[in-house]
Design a protein around this motif. Structure first.
Motif, PDB file in Angstrom:
ATOM      1  N   LEU A  38     120.989  -5.748  -4.248  1.00 18.17           N
ATOM      2  CA  LEU A  38     119.861  -5.048  -4.851  1.00 18.17           C
ATOM      3  C   LEU A  38     119.907  -3.528  -4.712  1.00 18.17           C
ATOM      4  O   LEU A  38     119.162  -2.828  -5.394  1.00 18.17           O
ATOM      5  CB  LEU A  38     118.549  -5.558  -4.233  1.00 18.17           C
ATOM      6  CG  LEU A  38     118.296  -7.064  -4.349  1.00 18.17           C
ATOM      7  CD1 LEU A  38     117.093  -7.468  -3.519  1.00 18.17           C
ATOM      8  CD2 LEU A  38     118.128  -7.466  -5.794  1.00 18.17           C
ATOM      9  N   HIS A  39     120.757  -2.996  -3.831  1.00 16.02           N
ATOM     10  CA  HIS A  39     120.759  -1.560  -3.540  1.00 16.02           C
ATOM     11  C   HIS A  39     122.170  -1.046  -3.271  1.00 16.02           C
ATOM     12  O   HIS A  39     123.029  -1.801  -2.841  1.00 16.02           O
ATOM     13  CB  HIS A  39     119.923  -1.255  -2.282  1.00 16.02           C
ATOM     14  CG  HIS A  39     118.526  -1.718  -2.368  1.00 16.02           C
ATOM     15  ND1 HIS A  39     118.112  -2.949  -1.910  1.00 16.02           N
ATOM     16  CD2 HIS A  39     117.418  -1.127  -2.863  1.00 16.02           C
ATOM     17  CE1 HIS A  39     116.816  -3.084  -2.125  1.00 16.02           C
ATOM     18  NE2 HIS A  39     116.374  -1.995  -2.700  1.00 16.02           N
ATOM     19  N   ALA A  46     120.359   8.789   3.655  1.00 17.67           N
ATOM     20  CA  ALA A  46     119.868   7.839   2.640  1.00 17.67           C
ATOM     21  C   ALA A  46     119.682   6.456   3.235  1.00 17.67           C
ATOM     22  O   ALA A  46     118.746   5.738   2.882  1.00 17.67           O
ATOM     23  CB  ALA A  46     120.828   7.799   1.453  1.00 17.67           C
ATOM     24  N   LEU A  47     120.554   6.071   4.171  1.00 18.43           N
ATOM     25  CA  LEU A  47     120.409   4.767   4.826  1.00 18.43           C
ATOM     26  C   LEU A  47     119.134   4.718   5.660  1.00 18.43           C
ATOM     27  O   LEU A  47     118.416   3.723   5.656  1.00 18.43           O
ATOM     28  CB  LEU A  47     121.637   4.457   5.688  1.00 18.43           C
ATOM     29  CG  LEU A  47     121.680   3.061   6.289  1.00 18.43           C
ATOM     30  CD1 LEU A  47     121.838   2.001   5.194  1.00 18.43           C
ATOM     31  CD2 LEU A  47     122.811   2.942   7.300  1.00 18.43           C
ATOM     32  N   HIS A  48     118.833   5.816   6.354  1.00 12.44           N
ATOM     33  CA  HIS A  48     117.566   5.893   7.109  1.00 12.44           C
ATOM     34  C   HIS A  48     116.374   5.697   6.160  1.00 12.44           C
ATOM     35  O   HIS A  48     115.450   4.945   6.480  1.00 12.44           O
ATOM     36  CB  HIS A  48     117.439   7.234   7.827  1.00 12.44           C
ATOM     37  CG  HIS A  48     118.036   7.250   9.188  1.00 12.44           C
ATOM     38  ND1 HIS A  48     117.360   6.841  10.307  1.00 12.44           N
ATOM     39  CD2 HIS A  48     119.271   7.628   9.607  1.00 12.44           C
ATOM     40  CE1 HIS A  48     118.135   6.967  11.369  1.00 12.44           C
ATOM     41  NE2 HIS A  48     119.308   7.448  10.968  1.00 12.44           N
ATOM     42  N   SER A  49     116.386   6.342   5.024  1.00 15.25           N
ATOM     43  CA  SER A  49     115.293   6.201   4.046  1.00 15.25           C
ATOM     44  C   SER A  49     115.181   4.764   3.553  1.00 15.25           C
ATOM     45  O   SER A  49     114.078   4.231   3.425  1.00 15.25           O
ATOM     46  CB  SER A  49     115.513   7.132   2.859  1.00 15.25           C
ATOM     47  OG  SER A  49     115.396   8.457   3.254  1.00 15.25           O
ATOM     48  N   TYR A  50     116.323   4.149   3.276  1.00 14.45           N
ATOM     49  CA  TYR A  50     116.342   2.757   2.813  1.00 14.45           C
ATOM     50  C   TYR A  50     115.670   1.847   3.835  1.00 14.45           C
ATOM     51  O   TYR A  50     114.791   1.055   3.500  1.00 14.45           O
ATOM     52  CB  TYR A  50     117.790   2.327   2.550  1.00 14.45           C
ATOM     53  CG  TYR A  50     117.963   0.852   2.345  1.00 14.45           C
ATOM     54  CD1 TYR A  50     117.614   0.253   1.131  1.00 14.45           C
ATOM     55  CD2 TYR A  50     118.485   0.046   3.345  1.00 14.45           C
ATOM     56  CE1 TYR A  50     117.764  -1.112   0.935  1.00 14.45           C
ATOM     57  CE2 TYR A  50     118.646  -1.311   3.152  1.00 14.45           C
ATOM     58  CZ  TYR A  50     118.288  -1.896   1.955  1.00 14.45           C
ATOM     59  OH  TYR A  50     118.441  -3.241   1.782  1.00 14.45           O
ATOM     60  N   PHE A  51     116.076   1.972   5.098  1.00 17.80           N
ATOM     61  CA  PHE A  51     115.497   1.108   6.133  1.00 17.80           C
ATOM     62  C   PHE A  51     114.036   1.450   6.405  1.00 17.80           C
ATOM     63  O   PHE A  51     113.231   0.556   6.681  1.00 17.80           O
ATOM     64  CB  PHE A  51     116.320   1.161   7.421  1.00 17.80           C
ATOM     65  CG  PHE A  51     117.483   0.224   7.409  1.00 17.80           C
ATOM     66  CD1 PHE A  51     117.322  -1.116   7.709  1.00 17.80           C
ATOM     67  CD2 PHE A  51     118.742   0.668   7.067  1.00 17.80           C
ATOM     68  CE1 PHE A  51     118.384  -1.989   7.680  1.00 17.80           C
ATOM     69  CE2 PHE A  51     119.823  -0.191   7.034  1.00 17.80           C
ATOM     70  CZ  PHE A  51     119.641  -1.532   7.344  1.00 17.80           C
TER      71      PHE A  51
END
Length: 142
Positions: A38-39, A46-51
Motif C-alpha cells: 500500500l505504500h 519519511a519513514l518516521h512520518s509513515y509510522f
C-alpha cells in the motif's frame, strides 16, 4: 550482519508504538527504502512520518515473529500482525500474516519490503467494500 543486529530489529518491532518511534533510528539506515503493498517510503524522515500516521490511526498494533531466515546481508522475517482500528471490523482485533525482506548495510536496514494480503489487512474490513471483496473471494474459490 550479525545476530545482534537482527535481534535488535525483532525487539524494536515487538515493542514499537506511537511513543517510541525514535527506536526506528536504531535499526534503519538514513537512506532506507521501505515498501509494502500500500505504500512506498524513501528516507528515514519519511519513514518516521509513515509510522507516526500509522500509529495515530490504530488502537493497537503488535507483531508476532514466527520465523527468521538470514544470509550475510539479507533477512526474511515471517510474522503475524495483530491490529485494531476504530473504523475496521468494529474495532476488534484483525490478524494478518506476512513477511519482510530486509537488506542490511553497515548493520542497519537500507531496504525493507513487506509482503502481505492487502485484502486481509484492509479491504475485507471496510463496511461496504468488505462485502464485495468477500463475495469475489467466494466466487474465485468456487
Amino acid at each position: 550482519m550479525d545476530k545482534a543486529t537482527l535481534d535488535r530489529f525483532i525487539n524494536v518491532y515487538q515493542t514499537l508504538n506511537k511513543d517510541n518511534l525514535h527506536l526506528l533510528d536504531e535499526i534503519y539506515h538514513q537512506d532506507i527504502q521501505f515498501s509494502d503493498p500500500l505504500h512506498a517510503v524513501d528516507g528515514l524522515a519519511a519513514l518516521h512520518s509513515y509510522f507516526k500516521n500509522l500509529y495515530a490511526n490504530v488502537i493497537s498494533c503488535e507483531f508476532n515473529i514466527t520465523d527468521v531466515e538470514h544470509t550475510t546481508n539479507k533477512a526474511f522475517i515471517y510474522w503475524t500482525m495483530f491490529y485494531r482500528h476504530p473504523k475496521l471490523n468494529k474495532g476488534k482485533k484483525i490478524a494478518v500474516e506476512g513477511h519482510s525482506r530486509l537488506v542490511f548495510s553497515n548493520e542497519k536496514i537500507i531496504q525493507h519490503r513487506d509482503y502481505f494480503d492487502a485484502g486481509a489487512l484492509l479491504y475485507r474490513h471496510i463496511p461496504l467494500l468488505g462485502s464485495a471483496v468477500r463475495f469475489i473471494d467466494k466466487r474465485a474459490s468456487a
